[in-house]
Enzyme design. Structure first.
Site, short mmCIF file in Angstrom:
data_model
loop_
_atom_site.label_atom_id
_atom_site.label_comp_id
_atom_site.label_asym_id
_atom_site.label_seq_id
_atom_site.Cartn_x
_atom_site.Cartn_y
_atom_site.Cartn_z
N ASN A 85 0.83 -1.20 0.00
CA ASN A 85 0.00 0.00 0.00
C ASN A 85 0.87 1.25 0.00
OD1 ASN A 85 0.76 -0.08 2.69
ND2 ASN A 85 -1.21 0.52 3.47
N PRO A 100 2.38 3.69 1.76
CA PRO A 100 3.65 4.12 2.36
C PRO A 100 4.78 3.10 2.20
CG PRO A 100 2.25 3.27 4.08
CD PRO A 100 1.45 3.21 2.79
N LYS A 101 4.54 2.03 1.49
CA LYS A 101 5.53 0.96 1.38
C LYS A 101 6.57 1.26 0.29
CE LYS A 101 3.68 -1.63 4.54
NZ LYS A 101 2.37 -1.18 4.80
N ASN A 102 7.61 0.44 0.28
CA ASN A 102 8.70 0.61 -0.69
C ASN A 102 8.23 0.40 -2.11
OD1 ASN A 102 9.49 -0.45 1.97
ND2 ASN A 102 11.55 -0.10 1.26
#
Length: 174
Positions: free
Chosen positions: A167, A169-171
């Site tokens: 989602n 905010p992920k890398n």
């Protein structure tokens, strides 16, 4: 243009969940990790809770994890009717400290949920060894470490179950 066409293709298909693009992503990610398959679910939280439930970890069982994580880690443990138990982190990796892990294991402990933080796995060999010695499951939360490798193996493929999340905010986002 390529992204617009891909979104348009999904919209035209009418399959927004578990469609051919999801199947393609699952297989490509499984291939990247050296696994036969991967399964997409609605969230990393659901993936963690379903992982615990799939192994029979449930009502009243203790799951050891780190307090240095997003609230979803603890929420998933509670959603699986388990009791979260926190252990300290290693100051260099921000991952579970094997020394602290040993000190919080009880007769009610059934699983260790290791959170790989920003590509760090901590001392995963020692954590896995502790789990094997104590007959505990090891779940890897690799939400913050997709496509990251530990001694040649993709994070999320070393324990009994591994999860990733994609989602905003992920890398890697999907």
């Amino acid at each position: 243009e390529e992204e617009i066409e891909a979104v348009s293709e999904v919209l035209r298909s009418g399959r927004y969940l578990q469609g051919p693009r999801v199947e393609e992503f699952e297989q490509r990610f499984a291939d990247l990790c050296g696994l036969p398959y991967a399964i997409g679910v609605s969230s990393g939280t659901d993936a963690l809770a379903m992982s615990l439930e799939s192994m029979g970890v449930g009502h009243g069982d203790e799951v050891i994890t780190t307090p240095f994580s997003f609230t979803a880690t603890c929420a998933a443990i509670i959603a699986a009717n388990c009791v979260p138990v926190f252990c300290d982190i290693d100051k260099d990796t921000f991952c579970i400290s094997p020394h602290s892990l040993k000190s919080v294991i009880t007769k009610k402990t059934k699983c260790v949920l290791a959170v790989h933080w920003c590509g760090n796995a901590g001392d995963l060999d020692e954590i896995r060894e502790i789990c094997q010695d104590k007959n505990l499951y090891l779940v890897e939360d690799s939400a913050q470490s997709p496509a990251t490798f530990y001694k040649g193996k993709a994070l999320g493929t070393i324990g009994d179950v591994g999860i990733l999340s994609f989602n905003e905010p992920k890398n890697i986002m999907t």
